[in-house]
Design a protein around this motif. Sequence first.
Motif, PDB file in Angstrom:
ATOM      1  N   PHE A 167      71.149  59.035  38.386  1.00  0.00           N
ATOM      2  CA  PHE A 167      72.155  59.804  38.005  1.00  0.00           C
ATOM      3  C   PHE A 167      72.654  60.452  39.302  1.00  0.00           C
ATOM      4  O   PHE A 167      71.771  61.109  40.070  1.00  0.00           O
ATOM      5  CB  PHE A 167      72.124  60.862  36.978  1.00  0.00           C
ATOM      6  CG  PHE A 167      71.838  59.909  35.754  1.00  0.00           C
ATOM      7  CD1 PHE A 167      72.645  58.995  35.184  1.00  0.00           C
ATOM      8  CD2 PHE A 167      70.778  60.366  34.760  1.00  0.00           C
ATOM      9  CE1 PHE A 167      72.305  58.232  33.941  1.00  0.00           C
ATOM     10  CE2 PHE A 167      70.521  59.737  33.372  1.00  0.00           C
ATOM     11  CZ  PHE A 167      71.130  58.670  33.146  1.00  0.00           C
ATOM     12  N   CYS A 168      73.972  60.773  39.670  1.00  0.00           N
ATOM     13  CA  CYS A 168      74.484  61.413  40.653  1.00  0.00           C
ATOM     14  C   CYS A 168      75.494  62.560  40.127  1.00  0.00           C
ATOM     15  O   CYS A 168      76.056  62.427  39.128  1.00  0.00           O
ATOM     16  CB  CYS A 168      75.474  60.389  41.412  1.00  0.00           C
ATOM     17  SG  CYS A 168      74.329  59.158  42.452  1.00  0.00           S
ATOM     18  N   TYR A 169      75.494  63.467  40.905  1.00  0.00           N
ATOM     19  CA  TYR A 169      76.255  64.615  40.506  1.00  0.00           C
ATOM     20  C   TYR A 169      77.787  64.171  40.904  1.00  0.00           C
ATOM     21  O   TYR A 169      77.978  63.395  41.972  1.00  0.00           O
ATOM     22  CB  TYR A 169      75.860  65.956  41.249  1.00  0.00           C
ATOM     23  CG  TYR A 169      74.714  66.708  40.719  1.00  0.00           C
ATOM     24  CD1 TYR A 169      74.884  67.416  39.443  1.00  0.00           C
ATOM     25  CD2 TYR A 169      73.459  66.543  41.292  1.00  0.00           C
ATOM     26  CE1 TYR A 169      73.835  68.272  39.017  1.00  0.00           C
ATOM     27  CE2 TYR A 169      72.282  67.200  40.586  1.00  0.00           C
ATOM     28  CZ  TYR A 169      72.476  67.853  39.502  1.00  0.00           C
ATOM     29  OH  TYR A 169      71.316  68.615  38.946  1.00  0.00           O
ATOM     30  N   MET A 170      78.710  64.970  40.034  1.00  0.00           N
ATOM     31  CA  MET A 170      80.074  64.686  40.474  1.00  0.00           C
ATOM     32  C   MET A 170      80.523  65.346  41.631  1.00  0.00           C
ATOM     33  O   MET A 170      80.040  66.463  41.874  1.00  0.00           O
ATOM     34  CB  MET A 170      81.044  65.052  39.050  1.00  0.00           C
ATOM     35  CG  MET A 170      80.730  64.358  37.899  1.00  0.00           C
ATOM     36  SD  MET A 170      81.771  64.864  36.610  1.00  0.00           S
ATOM     37  CE  MET A 170      83.200  64.752  37.233  1.00  0.00           C
ATOM     38  N   PRO A 171      81.352  64.828  42.424  1.00  0.00           N
ATOM     39  CA  PRO A 171      81.830  65.511  43.749  1.00  0.00           C
ATOM     40  C   PRO A 171      82.377  66.774  43.263  1.00  0.00           C
ATOM     41  O   PRO A 171      82.274  67.830  44.317  1.00  0.00           O
ATOM     42  CB  PRO A 171      82.658  64.765  44.354  1.00  0.00           C
ATOM     43  CG  PRO A 171      83.019  63.670  43.272  1.00  0.00           C
ATOM     44  CD  PRO A 171      82.149  63.640  42.404  1.00  0.00           C
ATOM     45  N   GLU A 172      83.106  66.889  42.383  1.00  0.00           N
ATOM     46  CA  GLU A 172      83.813  68.009  41.971  1.00  0.00           C
ATOM     47  C   GLU A 172      83.500  68.427  40.495  1.00  0.00           C
ATOM     48  O   GLU A 172      83.626  67.715  39.628  1.00  0.00           O
ATOM     49  CB  GLU A 172      85.634  67.907  42.234  1.00  0.00           C
ATOM     50  CG  GLU A 172      85.709  67.708  43.618  1.00  0.00           C
ATOM     51  CD  GLU A 172      87.493  67.514  43.696  1.00  0.00           C
ATOM     52  OE1 GLU A 172      88.176  67.722  42.574  1.00  0.00           O
ATOM     53  OE2 GLU A 172      87.925  67.188  44.908  1.00  0.00           O
ATOM     54  N   PRO A 173      82.967  69.614  40.384  1.00  0.00           N
ATOM     55  CA  PRO A 173      82.955  70.221  39.124  1.00  0.00           C
ATOM     56  C   PRO A 173      83.894  70.206  38.134  1.00  0.00           C
ATOM     57  O   PRO A 173      85.105  70.546  38.614  1.00  0.00           O
ATOM     58  CB  PRO A 173      82.369  71.470  39.234  1.00  0.00           C
ATOM     59  CG  PRO A 173      82.788  72.050  40.565  1.00  0.00           C
ATOM     60  CD  PRO A 173      82.797  70.748  41.135  1.00  0.00           C
TER      61      PRO A 173
END
Length: 241
Positions: A167-173
């Motif tokens: 899984f990758c973190y979203m670029p903008e919360p």
Amino acid sequence: VRVGLFVCQLLDCVSPLAPAEMSSANLKTGAGILIGIGFLTMLMGFLGCLGAVKEIRCLLGLYFSCLMLILITQVTAGLVIYFQKQMLKDELARIVEDLIEDYDPTADGQKKDLQEVWDYVQKQLHCCGWNGAEDWERNEILLNQSLSKYPCTCSNHSKDAEENKGFCYMPEPVNGTATSADWPVHEQGCTDGVDIWLRDNLGIILGVCTGVAVIELVGMILSISLCKNIHSEDYTKVPKS
């Protein structure tokens, strides 16, 4: 044989401890048929070669009969897949949806292998989930993190796709709980990706199937011709003592 062994390994045909979401009698049966046809083809090829070299008519006749049986089996299998394609598609959808729901990047063993196969499919077909990215909203790990992450292999950014798994973190919360609509992922589901791939490669698939059938027919014709041209010994002309 390789295709059958791959499917069988994917479904863990022989292990009673196989995950419940991967249990599929129809797919396991299909894998067994592919393996059986492959081994039978290799065996018949050896017997046919031996019969031609040694001029053994019974082996050539057996080779002809088995080639005809294999050809009939292949045609029958094709018809079954064509007329049962919706049932097979629904069954595959159930398997994939259960796999997505239980997806865990820290898994090991057979579960890890299955997840890597699905990651490869999503990356190569540029798709996400079976029906769409919303399938991943049922994943337990993503739900526990308020869907602030998304599958890396679904990403429409090449940098994230290089991760190959996990899984990758979203670029903008996102304020509050995110949804799959907020993820930078491919909108197309893999069921549509498979359909598109089949349409794009339909000519190649039909060409390969036709070529295999022609080779089998030629083998049948040559084997029966050689069998007829092998002369049996005429023992009636042997002088009696």
